[in-house]
Structure formats: structure tokens, C-alpha cells
Design an enzyme around this catalytic site. Structure first.
Site, PDB file in Angstrom:
ATOM      1  N   SER A 155      10.604   3.751  -2.268  1.00 43.81           N
ATOM      2  CA  SER A 155      10.313   5.060  -1.680  1.00 43.81           C
ATOM      3  C   SER A 155       8.833   5.234  -1.358  1.00 43.81           C
ATOM      4  O   SER A 155       7.964   4.975  -2.197  1.00 43.81           O
ATOM      5  CB  SER A 155      10.743   6.138  -2.685  1.00 43.81           C
ATOM      6  OG  SER A 155      10.050   7.347  -2.470  1.00 43.81           O
ATOM      7  N   GLY A 156       8.552   5.707  -0.155  1.00 41.98           N
ATOM      8  CA  GLY A 156       7.169   5.989   0.213  1.00 41.98           C
ATOM      9  C   GLY A 156       6.592   7.123  -0.615  1.00 41.98           C
ATOM     10  O   GLY A 156       5.439   7.066  -1.063  1.00 41.98           O
ATOM     11  N   LEU A 157       7.416   8.144  -0.833  1.00 40.58           N
ATOM     12  CA  LEU A 157       6.971   9.264  -1.673  1.00 40.58           C
ATOM     13  C   LEU A 157       6.599   8.763  -3.067  1.00 40.58           C
ATOM     14  O   LEU A 157       5.533   9.092  -3.599  1.00 40.58           O
ATOM     15  CB  LEU A 157       8.088  10.313  -1.779  1.00 40.58           C
ATOM     16  CG  LEU A 157       7.842  11.449  -2.776  1.00 40.58           C
ATOM     17  CD1 LEU A 157       6.671  12.317  -2.337  1.00 40.58           C
ATOM     18  CD2 LEU A 157       9.091  12.302  -2.964  1.00 40.58           C
ATOM     19  N   ASP A 199       2.011  11.605   0.303  1.00 38.01           N
ATOM     20  CA  ASP A 199       2.967  10.823   1.091  1.00 38.01           C
ATOM     21  C   ASP A 199       2.703  11.023   2.575  1.00 38.01           C
ATOM     22  O   ASP A 199       3.586  11.420   3.336  1.00 38.01           O
ATOM     23  CB  ASP A 199       4.397  11.256   0.716  1.00 38.01           C
ATOM     24  CG  ASP A 199       5.464  10.425   1.416  1.00 38.01           C
ATOM     25  OD1 ASP A 199       5.149   9.310   1.871  1.00 38.01           O
ATOM     26  OD2 ASP A 199       6.607  10.923   1.510  1.00 38.01           O
ATOM     27  N   ASP A 224      10.755   1.738   2.382  1.00 35.71           N
ATOM     28  CA  ASP A 224      10.506   2.914   3.208  1.00 35.71           C
ATOM     29  C   ASP A 224       9.244   2.607   4.024  1.00 35.71           C
ATOM     30  O   ASP A 224       8.133   2.687   3.502  1.00 35.71           O
ATOM     31  CB  ASP A 224      10.306   4.122   2.281  1.00 35.71           C
ATOM     32  CG  ASP A 224       9.994   5.393   3.034  1.00 35.71           C
ATOM     33  OD1 ASP A 224       9.890   5.350   4.277  1.00 35.71           O
ATOM     34  OD2 ASP A 224       9.875   6.443   2.365  1.00 35.71           O
ATOM     35  N   ASP A 254       8.031   4.180   6.601  1.00 35.51           N
ATOM     36  CA  ASP A 254       7.489   5.346   7.309  1.00 35.51           C
ATOM     37  C   ASP A 254       7.611   5.142   8.825  1.00 35.51           C
ATOM     38  O   ASP A 254       8.661   4.777   9.299  1.00 35.51           O
ATOM     39  CB  ASP A 254       6.058   5.636   6.857  1.00 35.51           C
ATOM     40  CG  ASP A 254       6.017   6.161   5.414  1.00 35.51           C
ATOM     41  OD1 ASP A 254       7.065   6.622   4.932  1.00 35.51           O
ATOM     42  OD2 ASP A 254       4.951   6.106   4.784  1.00 35.51           O
ATOM     43  N   GLU A 256      11.004   5.625  10.473  1.00 40.06           N
ATOM     44  CA  GLU A 256      11.388   6.967  10.900  1.00 40.06           C
ATOM     45  C   GLU A 256      10.708   7.347  12.205  1.00 40.06           C
ATOM     46  O   GLU A 256       9.592   6.902  12.488  1.00 40.06           O
ATOM     47  CB  GLU A 256      11.092   7.986   9.792  1.00 40.06           C
ATOM     48  CG  GLU A 256       9.641   8.145   9.421  1.00 40.06           C
ATOM     49  CD  GLU A 256       9.445   8.857   8.074  1.00 40.06           C
ATOM     50  OE1 GLU A 256       9.963   8.361   7.065  1.00 40.06           O
ATOM     51  OE2 GLU A 256       8.767   9.906   8.072  1.00 40.06           O
ATOM     52  N   LYS A 300       2.570  10.166   9.029  1.00 38.86           N
ATOM     53  CA  LYS A 300       3.736  11.021   8.828  1.00 38.86           C
ATOM     54  C   LYS A 300       3.499  12.030   7.707  1.00 38.86           C
ATOM     55  O   LYS A 300       2.520  11.925   6.947  1.00 38.86           O
ATOM     56  CB  LYS A 300       5.001  10.193   8.563  1.00 38.86           C
ATOM     57  CG  LYS A 300       4.965   9.175   7.417  1.00 38.86           C
ATOM     58  CD  LYS A 300       4.807   9.675   5.991  1.00 38.86           C
ATOM     59  CE  LYS A 300       5.950  10.442   5.407  1.00 38.86           C
ATOM     60  NZ  LYS A 300       7.185   9.738   5.210  1.00 38.86           N
ATOM     61  N   ASN A 327       5.788  14.096   4.511  1.00 41.91           N
ATOM     62  CA  ASN A 327       7.065  14.029   3.805  1.00 41.91           C
ATOM     63  C   ASN A 327       8.050  15.015   4.415  1.00 41.91           C
ATOM     64  O   ASN A 327       7.704  16.145   4.753  1.00 41.91           O
ATOM     65  CB  ASN A 327       6.882  14.289   2.304  1.00 41.91           C
ATOM     66  CG  ASN A 327       8.201  14.092   1.560  1.00 41.91           C
ATOM     67  OD1 ASN A 327       8.995  15.017   1.422  1.00 41.91           O
ATOM     68  ND2 ASN A 327       8.449  12.884   1.110  1.00 41.91           N
ATOM     69  N   SER A 328       9.304  14.594   4.512  1.00 38.97           N
ATOM     70  CA  SER A 328      10.339  15.379   5.200  1.00 38.97           C
ATOM     71  C   SER A 328      10.759  16.632   4.446  1.00 38.97           C
ATOM     72  O   SER A 328      11.359  17.531   5.030  1.00 38.97           O
ATOM     73  CB  SER A 328      11.569  14.506   5.428  1.00 38.97           C
ATOM     74  OG  SER A 328      11.220  13.364   6.156  1.00 38.97           O
ATOM     75  N   ARG A 377      15.531   5.736  11.047  1.00 34.37           N
ATOM     76  CA  ARG A 377      15.716   7.042  10.423  1.00 34.37           C
ATOM     77  C   ARG A 377      15.423   8.143  11.425  1.00 34.37           C
ATOM     78  O   ARG A 377      14.330   8.196  11.995  1.00 34.37           O
ATOM     79  CB  ARG A 377      14.789   7.133   9.209  1.00 34.37           C
ATOM     80  CG  ARG A 377      14.574   8.527   8.676  1.00 34.37           C
ATOM     81  CD  ARG A 377      13.911   8.428   7.338  1.00 34.37           C
ATOM     82  NE  ARG A 377      13.301   9.649   6.902  1.00 34.37           N
ATOM     83  CZ  ARG A 377      12.683   9.780   5.736  1.00 34.37           C
ATOM     84  NH1 ARG A 377      12.604   8.737   4.909  1.00 34.37           N
ATOM     85  NH2 ARG A 377      12.146  10.923   5.388  1.00 34.37           N
ATOM     86  N   HIS A 416      18.634  12.336   8.109  1.00 38.12           N
ATOM     87  CA  HIS A 416      18.071  13.088   6.995  1.00 38.12           C
ATOM     88  C   HIS A 416      18.213  14.596   7.230  1.00 38.12           C
ATOM     89  O   HIS A 416      18.259  15.059   8.370  1.00 38.12           O
ATOM     90  CB  HIS A 416      16.605  12.716   6.798  1.00 38.12           C
ATOM     91  CG  HIS A 416      16.106  12.958   5.399  1.00 38.12           C
ATOM     92  ND1 HIS A 416      16.935  13.279   4.350  1.00 38.12           N
ATOM     93  CD2 HIS A 416      14.849  12.910   4.866  1.00 38.12           C
ATOM     94  CE1 HIS A 416      16.216  13.423   3.252  1.00 38.12           C
ATOM     95  NE2 HIS A 416      14.952  13.204   3.532  1.00 38.12           N
TER      96      HIS A 416
HETATM   97  C1  SPV Z   1      11.066   8.769   0.371  1.00 35.89           C
HETATM   98  O1  SPV Z   1      11.680   8.602  -0.691  1.00 35.89           O
HETATM   99  O2  SPV Z   1       9.873   8.494   0.502  1.00 35.89           O
HETATM  100  C2  SPV Z   1      11.753   9.328   1.546  1.00 35.89           C
HETATM  101  C3  SPV Z   1      12.848  10.292   1.374  1.00 35.89           C
HETATM  102  O3  SPV Z   1      11.329   9.028   2.634  1.00 35.89           O
HETATM  103  S1  SPV Z   1      12.165  11.888   1.546  1.00 35.89           S
HETATM  104  O4  SPV Z   1      11.205  12.072   0.448  1.00 35.89           O
HETATM  105  O5  SPV Z   1      13.274  12.828   1.437  1.00 35.89           O
HETATM  106  O6  SPV Z   1      11.504  12.004   2.827  1.00 35.89           O
HETATM  107 MG    MG Z   2       9.411   8.389   2.625  1.00 36.66          MG
END
Ligand code: SPV
Ligand code: MG
Length: 290
Positions: free
Chosen positions: A46-48, A58, A85, A87, A114, A120, A122-123, A158, A189
Site C-alpha cells: 500500500s502506498g498509504l 501519501d 501500489d 500510484d 491510478e 497524487k 490519497n483517495s 485503477r 475505487h
Molecule cells: C493504498 O492503500 O495506498 C490505496 C488505497 O491506494 S486508498 O488508501 O483507499 O487510496
Molecule cells: Mg495508494
């Protein structure tokens, strides 16, 4: 058979199979091993979580080469496939495809890109989200598929249409373009707390390609709903990070307040730390080589 196949082949199988499969977030070598030991067949890098464990935001504050170093540790301690991830791909098609090459060299089985703008956001945050141009992002996907050496390396596109507030038609148009560009799966997402957006997408998408989801915000949806609607892969995206934050906060607070180490019930033993590090393996080798 599958047990001995390459990680890319295993990830392809997870994503392309008709069964609903699950992968779990990890953010360093230790958490990756813990995910594998729990029984998961794959890992979400996960990027986050990788950003958060480094203490940064993130939004591409950690560089892609810094993330590669984290991924290298994750791959070293595991045998199950890792989906990175990726990004937005850290630039244009050329930056994205070079990342693909470096991931292949490090034993990472796939990457998710994505359709947003670098850097980017975070979503799940409140800020506005800017989407990439459809043609440009499709060409980025195509360049990456053309460039990969291992035919089983998985690239997931994504789609952030719901996240950016553009709705179902935009999501379907984008995912169809990414399918035509040769992507292996789409990730759709949503940050709603219910399944409605994702369900509307799945009903209209008609299984044109495997679909990946991230049910962080709509976690109350029964898993059976994902199965019924032909979701291919569900990602539990950040729960080891969040578990570790809470445990570390409570432990630090307790030790600070009490000025002693009594009554710490929720910490691993030092012996368990050694086991996870495979100290045993070195003991054995020391006898042989020292
Ligand atoms: C992540 O886990 O970094 C994601 C999912 O991209 S989200 O945090 O929902 O964007
Ligand atoms: Mg991410």
C-alpha cells in the site's frame, strides 16, 4: 504446481481466476512476513501504508526509489506475490515503464497504476481529485504492457472516477479504454460507506476484465456481496498499519506514564522477534561456515 510457480504466475492466477481472492496490506519486510504467515496468498504494498510507516504523506513525498527499497525487503522475506501500489507511475509513460522494469528485477509480481495526476492525493481524503487524460493514461498502460519482460507480470488500472465525483458513465468509459490498452484488470475505487457505486459499476461492466476492489470505507458490506457480484480480488488495504499505530501508541503511552515495563500484555516476546528475523537460520549457518 502453483506452489512452485513464479510469483507473477501466482498473482496472475489470483487475479484471473473466477474465485474471489483476498490480499492484505503490508508496508515493510516484517509486516509482509506476518501477512504470509497468516495464510494470505498475496500482499498489497500500500502506498498509504509505506508512506505512513516512513512518517510522510501519501502524496508521493517518498520517492519511487525509496519505495523500491521497502519492496526489496518485503520480497526478501516472502514467497507469495506482491502487488505494488504504483500510484500514478511517478511521471509519464516512460517513468511508469521504468518502474515496471525495476519491479520485475526485484521479484515484485505486479503493479497498480491510478488515473490521476502526479503528485497524487490519497483517495479517502476530502481534497479535490484531478483525473488523468484518458488517452494519455491508456498509452501509459500500453507502454508498460509492451515493456514488461515476464508475460505474467500483472498491471492493474485503477479508475478514480467515483473518487473524483465523475460518476458511473465516466468510470465505464475509462475502464473500457484501459481494457483496450491491454491492462490485466481494473480496480474500481469508492469512498462511500456503502456498496452502491461499486455495485453499479460491476452490474454494467459485465466481467469484461477481472475487477479489484478496496472496501476500506464500505467495509460493512458482507463479503458474500463481493462474491455474488463477481469481484475478482478484494484488498484489505491498510489494516496492519492501523493495527500497529494503535499498539505502538498504547505501549509508548503506558511505558511513559508508568516508568516501568510491567503489565504489557499486548507485546510480542523477544523470542518471537528473533523467530520472525530467522535468527535460527543464521545459527545453523554459523556452525557450517564460521
Ligand atoms: C493504498 O492503500 O495506498 C490505496 C488505497 O491506494 S486508498 O488508501 O483507499 O487510496
Ligand atoms: Mg495508494
Amino acid at each position: 504446481s502453483l506452489q512452485f510457480s513464479k510469483r507473477t504466475t501466482k498473482l496472475r492466477q489470483l487475479i484471473q481466476s473466477k474465485e474471489l481472492e483476498f490480499i492484505m496490506e503490508a508496508h515493510n519486510g516484517l509486516s509482509a512476513l506476518i501477512v504470509q504467515e497468516a495464510g494470505f496468498k498475496g500482499i498489497w504494498a500500500s502506498g498509504l501504508s509505506m508512506s505512513a510507516q516512513l512518517g510522510v504523506r501519501d502524496c508521493n513525498e517518498a520517492s519511487w526509489t525509496q519505495l523500491l527499497e521497502v519492496l526489496e525487503f518485503m520480497a526478501e522475506r516472502t514467497t507469495i506475490p506482491i502487488l505494488m501500489d504504483g500510484d500514478t507511475g511517478f511521471g509519464n509513460y516512460n517513468n511508469a515503464r521504468r518502474l515496471v522494469r525495476k519491479l520485475e528485477e526485484r521479484g515484485i509480481a505486479g503493479v497498480c497504476f491510478e488515473d490521476k495526476i502526479f503528485p497524487k492525493r490519497n483517495s479517502l481524503g476530502d481534497g479535490a481529485q484531478e483525473l488523468a487524460n484518458i488517452q494519455e493514461f491508456s498509452n501509459k498502460i500500453k507502454a508498460c504492457k509492451d515493456f514488461q519482460r515476464d508475460k505474467d507480470f500483472q498491471i492493474v488500472a485503477r479508475c478514480e472516477s467515483f473518487i473524483a465525483g465523475w460518476g458511473l458513465d465516466n468510470a465505464l468509459e475509462r475502464c473500457e479504454a484501459y481494457r483496450k490498452a491491454g491492462v490485466d484488470a481494473v480496480l474500481i475505487h469508492s469512498k462511500k460507506s456503502d456498496f452502491t457505486e461499486i455495485e453499479s459499476f460491476l452490474k454494467n461492466w459485465n466481467n469484461r476484465l477481472p475487477v479489484v476492489i478496496v472496501p476500506t470505507n464500505y467495509y460493512t458490506t458482507p463479503t458474500e456481496e463481493f462474491r455474488k457480484n463477481n469481484v475478482s480480488l478484494a484488498i484489505w488495504a491498510n489494516h496492519n498499519l492501523r493495527a500497529s499505530i494503535k499498539a505502538m501508541q498504547e505501549t509508548s503511552k503506558q511505558i511513559f506514564e508508568r516508568q516501568n515495563l510491567n503489565g504489557l500484555d499486548n507485546i510480542a516476546t523477544v523470542k518471537e522477534v528473533f523467530r520472525l528475523q530467522n535468527e535460527k537460520g543464521l545459527e545453523v549457518d554459523d556452525k557450517k561456515y564460521l
